[in-house]
Each structure stands twice: as structure tokens, then as C-alpha cells.
Design an enzyme around this catalytic site. Structure first.
Site, mmCIF file in Angstrom:
data_model
loop_
_atom_site.group_PDB
_atom_site.id
_atom_site.type_symbol
_atom_site.label_atom_id
_atom_site.label_comp_id
_atom_site.label_asym_id
_atom_site.label_seq_id
_atom_site.Cartn_x
_atom_site.Cartn_y
_atom_site.Cartn_z
ATOM 1 N N TYR A 180 0.846 -1.201 0.000
ATOM 2 C CA TYR A 180 0.000 0.000 0.000
ATOM 3 C C TYR A 180 0.878 1.247 0.000
ATOM 4 O O TYR A 180 2.047 1.219 0.388
ATOM 5 C CB TYR A 180 -0.972 0.007 1.184
ATOM 6 C CG TYR A 180 -0.360 0.338 2.529
ATOM 7 C CD1 TYR A 180 -0.226 1.659 2.955
ATOM 8 C CD2 TYR A 180 0.070 -0.668 3.393
ATOM 9 C CE1 TYR A 180 0.317 1.962 4.199
ATOM 10 C CE2 TYR A 180 0.609 -0.381 4.623
ATOM 11 C CZ TYR A 180 0.738 0.948 5.033
ATOM 12 O OH TYR A 180 1.287 1.250 6.256
ATOM 13 N N CYS A 181 0.258 2.356 -0.441
ATOM 14 C CA CYS A 181 0.996 3.625 -0.447
ATOM 15 C C CYS A 181 0.070 4.748 0.016
ATOM 16 O O CYS A 181 -0.644 4.583 1.003
ATOM 17 C CB CYS A 181 1.641 3.886 -1.804
ATOM 18 S SG CYS A 181 0.533 3.820 -3.215
ATOM 19 N N ARG A 182 0.059 5.865 -0.699
ATOM 20 C CA ARG A 182 -0.645 7.053 -0.210
ATOM 21 C C ARG A 182 -2.144 7.038 -0.469
ATOM 22 O O ARG A 182 -2.907 7.629 0.277
ATOM 23 C CB ARG A 182 -0.036 8.301 -0.848
ATOM 24 C CG ARG A 182 1.377 8.584 -0.373
ATOM 25 C CD ARG A 182 2.059 9.621 -1.247
ATOM 26 N NE ARG A 182 3.348 10.034 -0.687
ATOM 27 C CZ ARG A 182 4.244 10.748 -1.357
ATOM 28 N NH1 ARG A 182 3.998 11.110 -2.614
ATOM 29 N NH2 ARG A 182 5.378 11.090 -0.782
ATOM 30 N N CYS A 186 -1.807 6.940 -6.178
ATOM 31 C CA CYS A 186 -0.366 6.837 -5.931
ATOM 32 C C CYS A 186 0.170 5.632 -6.710
ATOM 33 O O CYS A 186 -0.443 4.566 -6.701
ATOM 34 C CB CYS A 186 -0.118 6.662 -4.431
ATOM 35 S SG CYS A 186 1.609 6.388 -3.989
#
Length: 227
Positions: A180-182, A186
Site C-alpha cells: 500500500y501507499c498514499r 499513488c
């Protein structure tokens, strides 16, 4: 109450709501809110992330601050900005979701940029919550380490995208990995999943990001492992 007084009341009331609308009615300010949802940032950090000048970012932040959407903390020569309240992200998330359902142009822009996203299987926030409870998934946070320290999904391992290829030996090959990221726009998680699949791992991307997880009332941890 005389009609004239009622009219003055209504105009004064809706003018205050309109302050928030005017502050949000700029693409750069929406991006700044999205970045600040990851944690506190300096003006200089935000300028580097957005490609704007420090002066331009400062002007946008002052407008957001005037609408009480961000707060500032000063330390020495630096000003550190943050969202004024968790509800600020909730407003942006609602606007984002509404835009996705009402404006076909948003989907066209996303599709033109994430041209291989359909090949990368996604997992929802609720599905990840359930798999974490079952203990059968490995979660990696591929955002910059500074953002991980300010808040991350419990049990998530900090593996910034630029370090991931060098650290593949730290990941088990017999378990599913979720990156996962932002947030949904993203690219870090997409690139991480593509890299993991290239090396034979079973990997999924989280459909949203850390701020969305928190907005759902799910727990986060602050701080992290030593490096």
C-alpha cells in the site's frame, strides 16, 4: 424576524461555507491536502513533492489555513504544516469519491495513466482487515520512510519503493503480500506489486491508502523499526 434580517443571516451563513469551497477549488491545494494526509510536512518538502515553488506552496497553504483546513507548527527556520482535523481528509475523500462517480473524465485520466492497473489485483480495506485478523498476509508500506513513521497499518513492514528490490530476501514466498501507499492515485503500490510479481511473489495492491484506512476508523501505529 424581519425578512431582511433572515436574508442577511442566510447570506452570512452560506458565505462562511463558501470559504471552504473556494479553498478547495484549486488542484494544487487538493494535492497539498492529499500529501498532508500522510503526515506533517515542511513547505520545502511539499514544494519538492508538487514541483511548485516554495513561494507558491506558501500562498496555497495560507489560503487553506484561512479556511481552517490546515494548521502550522514553527520550529526554528521551518514551518511544519498538517491537516487541521481528521475530518479534513474525510471531506477530500468524499469529494474524490463523488468526482469518480459523476465525472467520466476522471476515469479517463486515471485509465490513461494507470494503463496496466487491470492486471494488478487489488484488495479492499475491509478485505485487508479480515486477512490481517486471520494472520495470513504480509503487508508492506512502500511510501517514504518518513511517512511510515508518522503512521502506518499495524504490522506493516516499512519497505520504501526505492529499497524494495534490494530487500526481496526479507519477504516470504509462501504468503500473499499486500503493498500500500498514499492512496488510489499513488503509483508506488502499483510499481511494487509489478516488481514483486516479476520476481515470483504473489502480490496485491491495496485499493486505497493509509489515510483511507484511518478514515474508516481502523487502527494505525506510529513510529517504527530501526534502520
Amino acid at each position: 424576524m424581519p425578512t431582511s434580517e433572515k436574508r442577511c443571516f442566510k447570506e452570512a451563513l452560506y458565505e462562511q461555507f463558501a470559504r471552504i469551497g473556494r479553498a478547495l477549488a484549486n488542484p494544487h491545494r487538493l494535492e497539498l491536502l492529499d500529501l498532508l494526509a500522510q503526515g506533517e510536512r515542511t513547505v520545502e518538502d511539499l514544494a519538492r513533492e508538487t514541483g511548485l515553488s516554495v513561494a507558491n506552496v506558501s500562498q496555497h497553504l495560507q489560503i487553506l489555513r484561512g479556511a481552517r483546513l490546515v494548521d502550522v507548527r514553527r520550529s526554528g527556520l521551518y514551518a511544519y504544516y498538517r491537516l487541521a482535523d481528521p475530518h479534513v481528509f474525510s471531506v477530500w475523500r468524499s469529494l474524490r469519491t463523488f468526482g469518480e462517480t459523476r465525472l467520466a473524465e476522471i476515469q479517463q485520466v486515471v485509465a490513461s495513466y494507470f494503463n496496466n492497473r487491470d492486471s494488478l489485483q487489488a484488495i479492499t480495506l475491509q478485505e485487508l482487515k479480515e486477512r490481517l485478523a486471520e494472520g495470513n498476509v504480509i503487508v508492506i508500506d512502500v511510501r517514504p520512510y518518513e511517512e511510515y513513521l508518522q503512521g502506518h497499518i499495524p504490522a506493516a513492514k516499512a519497505m520504501p519503493l526505492e529499497e524494495l528490490e534490494k530487500r526481496l530476501q526479507e519477504l516470504p514466498r509462501d504468503q500473499e503480500i499486500v503493498a500500500y501507499c498514499r492512496g488510489p492515485y499513488c503509483v508506488f503500490a502499483d510499481e511494487a506489486v509489478a516488481l514483486l510479481k516479476q520476481h515470483g511473489f504473489k502480490a496485491l495492491r491495496l485499493s486505497e491508502g493509509l489515510p483511507d484506512w484511518q478514515d474508516e476508523g481502523l487502527p494505525i501505529e506510529v513510529g517504527g523499526e530501526s534502520r
